[in-house]
Design an enzyme around this catalytic site. Sequence first.
Site, mmCIF file in Angstrom:
data_model
loop_
_atom_site.group_PDB
_atom_site.id
_atom_site.type_symbol
_atom_site.label_atom_id
_atom_site.label_comp_id
_atom_site.label_asym_id
_atom_site.label_seq_id
_atom_site.Cartn_x
_atom_site.Cartn_y
_atom_site.Cartn_z
ATOM 1 N N ASP A 26 1.100 -11.649 -2.707
ATOM 2 C CA ASP A 26 -0.020 -10.988 -2.049
ATOM 3 C C ASP A 26 -0.686 -11.941 -1.060
ATOM 4 O O ASP A 26 -0.691 -13.160 -1.259
ATOM 5 C CB ASP A 26 -1.037 -10.529 -3.093
ATOM 6 C CG ASP A 26 -2.031 -9.532 -2.545
ATOM 7 O OD1 ASP A 26 -1.737 -8.911 -1.509
ATOM 8 O OD2 ASP A 26 -3.112 -9.381 -3.147
ATOM 9 N N ASN A 74 2.487 1.344 -1.460
ATOM 10 C CA ASN A 74 2.428 0.768 -0.113
ATOM 11 C C ASN A 74 2.763 1.760 0.990
ATOM 12 O O ASN A 74 2.515 1.484 2.181
ATOM 13 C CB ASN A 74 3.364 -0.444 -0.007
ATOM 14 C CG ASN A 74 2.852 -1.668 -0.733
ATOM 15 O OD1 ASN A 74 3.624 -2.539 -1.115
ATOM 16 N ND2 ASN A 74 1.548 -1.740 -0.950
ATOM 17 N N TRP A 75 3.295 2.927 0.623
ATOM 18 C CA TRP A 75 3.531 3.961 1.633
ATOM 19 C C TRP A 75 2.218 4.449 2.243
ATOM 20 O O TRP A 75 2.220 5.080 3.316
ATOM 21 C CB TRP A 75 4.284 5.141 1.015
ATOM 22 C CG TRP A 75 5.659 4.808 0.528
ATOM 23 C CD1 TRP A 75 6.039 4.610 -0.768
ATOM 24 C CD2 TRP A 75 6.836 4.629 1.325
ATOM 25 N NE1 TRP A 75 7.389 4.315 -0.824
ATOM 26 C CE2 TRP A 75 7.902 4.325 0.433
ATOM 27 C CE3 TRP A 75 7.107 4.702 2.693
ATOM 28 C CZ2 TRP A 75 9.200 4.104 0.877
ATOM 29 C CZ3 TRP A 75 8.399 4.464 3.138
ATOM 30 C CH2 TRP A 75 9.431 4.164 2.232
ATOM 31 N N ARG A 194 0.210 -14.073 -9.628
ATOM 32 C CA ARG A 194 -0.296 -13.274 -8.511
ATOM 33 C C ARG A 194 -1.050 -14.193 -7.557
ATOM 34 O O ARG A 194 -1.965 -14.911 -7.962
ATOM 35 C CB ARG A 194 -1.224 -12.159 -8.966
ATOM 36 C CG ARG A 194 -1.704 -11.383 -7.720
ATOM 37 C CD ARG A 194 -2.449 -10.133 -8.016
ATOM 38 N NE ARG A 194 -2.682 -9.424 -6.735
ATOM 39 C CZ ARG A 194 -2.662 -8.130 -6.591
ATOM 40 N NH1 ARG A 194 -2.400 -7.356 -7.615
ATOM 41 N NH2 ARG A 194 -2.893 -7.587 -5.417
#
Length: 248
Positions: A26, A74-75, A194
């Site tokens: 990220d 994420n679309w 992350r």
Amino acid sequence: MKQGGTTPVPDTAPPGGPRHVAIIMDGNGRWAQARGRPRLFGHHAGARRVREVVEACPELGIKYLTIFAFSTENWKRTQVEVAGLMSLFRRYITREARALKERGVRVRFIGDRLRLDEKLVLLMDQLEEMTSNNDLVHLTIALNYGGRDEVARATKRLAQDVAGGRLSPDDVDEETLPRYLDTHVLPDPDLVIRTSGEARISNFLLWQSAYSEYEFIDTLWPDFSGEELRRLCTSYGTRDRRFGAVPA
């Protein structure tokens, strides 16, 4: 082994380090915006960072590396960014295929391929086949992946087997469902990292990470290095993992 101009990772694996590391990559967009560049500039920088991390794995004793490349959510991003990411995935596979094969990396993709374009799916299939005999590092790329979607798809296949008489309802337990997951050939991750300062798991490996250790770090993904991965693996080795048990 050198990593793209950064500090080399020592060739001694941390004692008790993780065998399977999963990473939520990220911060690409914020990294680019901080430099006055479009978000896709950050995604390209992040793709280059993957090579360094993969190269660092053997020296750190990491056999399995799973990276979150594109989620089912994420679309929702702009059409320009999504199209740019799909182009980046195709370019990454084309550019890195030979090097991955020569480095002994076996590549797998997890996620729902139905929404991906045919050219990308063909490249994914070809890369999986090309590296199928490799065993030094197992790189799994989560592409159009969501943990809830994966569990739903797995449950549907399990239900079909029950309905078809291939599986008895009495035989369904917590050991059964993992055999239907996208990751059925992989061990569960020992450590999930992350980047970018966010402290959430974002629908990533929900079933598999039930007993994983987590590290939430402030580093944006394009700045992540093999040396930082080593530091996190060393920290992992100091943790007392009891899996719900009480020490004797």
